[in-house]
Design a protein around this motif. Structure first.
Motif, PDB file in Angstrom:
ATOM      1  N   ARG A  69      36.836  44.204  55.077  1.00  0.00           N
ATOM      2  CA  ARG A  69      37.299  43.896  53.721  1.00  0.00           C
ATOM      3  C   ARG A  69      36.210  44.243  52.704  1.00  0.00           C
ATOM      4  N   THR A  80      34.431  45.170  49.198  1.00  0.00           N
ATOM      5  CA  THR A  80      34.753  44.838  47.814  1.00  0.00           C
ATOM      6  C   THR A  80      33.906  45.601  46.801  1.00  0.00           C
ATOM      7  N   ARG A  81      32.780  46.152  47.215  1.00  0.00           N
ATOM      8  CA  ARG A  81      31.956  46.956  46.315  1.00  0.00           C
ATOM      9  C   ARG A  81      31.418  48.164  47.057  1.00  0.00           C
ATOM     10  N   ARG A  94      32.832  41.859  52.800  1.00  0.00           N
ATOM     11  CA  ARG A  94      33.020  40.451  52.498  1.00  0.00           C
ATOM     12  C   ARG A  94      33.203  39.589  53.747  1.00  0.00           C
ATOM     13  N   SER A 104      27.542  38.568  46.905  1.00  0.00           N
ATOM     14  CA  SER A 104      28.342  38.940  45.738  1.00  0.00           C
ATOM     15  C   SER A 104      27.930  40.263  45.104  1.00  0.00           C
ATOM     16  N   ARG A 149      44.800  42.037  39.661  1.00  0.00           N
ATOM     17  CA  ARG A 149      43.458  42.465  40.047  1.00  0.00           C
ATOM     18  C   ARG A 149      43.388  43.896  40.579  1.00  0.00           C
ATOM     19  N   GLY A 152      38.635  46.598  43.970  1.00  0.00           N
ATOM     20  CA  GLY A 152      37.183  46.459  44.034  1.00  0.00           C
ATOM     21  C   GLY A 152      36.462  47.344  43.048  1.00  0.00           C
TER      22      GLY A 152
END
Length: 335
Positions: free
Chosen positions: A43, A45-46, A61, A93, A277, A303
């Motif tokens: 997963r 995200t960045r 993540r 994060s 999102r 993302g």
């Protein structure tokens, strides 16, 4: 689309006057499955493209680690992992690459974790005594978006620990700014964005603000949303509404983390509403925060993307997570 971004000193870049460009999808770099080669990706995200090595790094993540792979999709290794001990992460994060180091922001454990790029082992943990919003890197140093008690906004740190300086106007991120983000856009300039309002500022490395910009709606957007809102009410409730509330009143933009471009300027993912999102467009802004290009995709993406000189890399979502490569139009292909 009827959305506007304003630069400082009275300059305005209106994306409704900029024709959207559909990015050419070159290939899917990697997609997770049950094979040993891609099981590491669950997963993301960045994303971050490292211009020195040409590799991609992703914030993973589920596993609480940063994974590195080539643009051909070959897995090279990871940094960190879920846990509470040294080198372990609880709520990863953000991350960055500073010289020979990969630096992870662990909000859950209140620390910055520094890894050696070659060995992938932890070298330093920097404990944080106040809330960090985001991080970026400038060469071999780390810049932290961290409002301080002295009214500062940024703190410049060595990867091995130790503050070099603090500067900037901390009042800018007061209030609702838990997701404020930052990136170094080159030319001794930083871009800071408030996703929810949304607005941003351009700072010099010495903390001097040089430009401010904002994203806002124009009338044709509100008109389209009002019509959609009224039609939804009629269909679902069998009643007529005046369009003075609901989606129309809440209609606004939400922008993602700024992404630096090798040729200068930066990108932001743009969402029509806070609750949606999945970005619908990617806007290119110059060093003053003025919109120069708008990009659209033929597939869903999520993302934070990243960019090389001629490519944009996104986290796609087509049943499962994937990493996709897109060609930037009008830029000489560096591959």
């Amino acid at each position: 689309m009827g959305l506007a971004a304003c630069g400082g000193a009275g300059d305005t870049g209106d994306p409704s006057l900029v024709r959207p460009i559909e990015l050419e999808h070159v290939r899917m770099i990697v997609r997770p499955d049950t094979s040993a080669e891609t099981l590491w990706l669950r997963r993301p995200t960045r994303l971050l493209h490292d211009p020195v090595t040409g590799n991609l790094l992703a914030l993973e993540r589920d596993e609480q680690r940063i994974v590195e792979f080539t643009t051909a999709g070959r897995f090279l290794g990871g940094f960190g992992g879920r846990g509470e001990g040294p080198g372990k992460l609880a709520n990863l994060s953000a991350f960055g690459v500073a010289g020979d180091h990969v630096i992870a922001l662990d909000i859950g454990n209140g620390k910055l974790v520094v890894f050696d790029r070659a060995t992938r082992r932890m070298t330093t943990e920097i404990r944080l005594n106040r809330v960090v919003r985001d991080i970026t890197t400038i060469g071999d140093t780390l810049l932290v978006l961290m409002p301080g008690p002295d009214g500062s906004l940024f703190e410049l740190l060595r990867p091995e620990g130790g503050s070099l300086s603090s500067f900037g106007d901390g009042g800018f991120v007061a209030g609702r700014c838990s997701q404020c983000s930052i990136t170094y856009i080159g030319g001794e300039r930083l871009a800071v964005v408030k996703p929810a309002f949304p607005e941003g500022r351009i700072y010099r490395i010495d903390g001097t603000m040089v430009d401010a910009f904002a994203f806002m709606e124009l009338n044709d957007v509100l008109t389209r949303w009002r019509e959609d809102f009224l039609e939804m009410i009629r269909r679902t409730a069998g009643m007529v509404a005046d369009g003075s509330g609901g989606r129309v009143a809440a209609g606004k933009l939400w922008v993602g983390k700024p992404v630096a471009l090798s040729r200068g300027g930066f990108l932001v993912g743009v969402l029509p509403e806070e609750m949606d999102r999945n970005p619908t467009e990617l806007w290119e802004l110059d060093h003053r925060g003025r919109i120069t290009k708008r990009y659209v995709f033929g597939r869903t993406w999520i993302g934070n993307p990243t960019a090389s000189l001629s490519r944009i890399y996104t986290i796609g979502l087509d049943g499962r997570f994937e990493i996709d490569e897109h060609l930037l139009p009008g830029v000489a292909d560096s591959h």
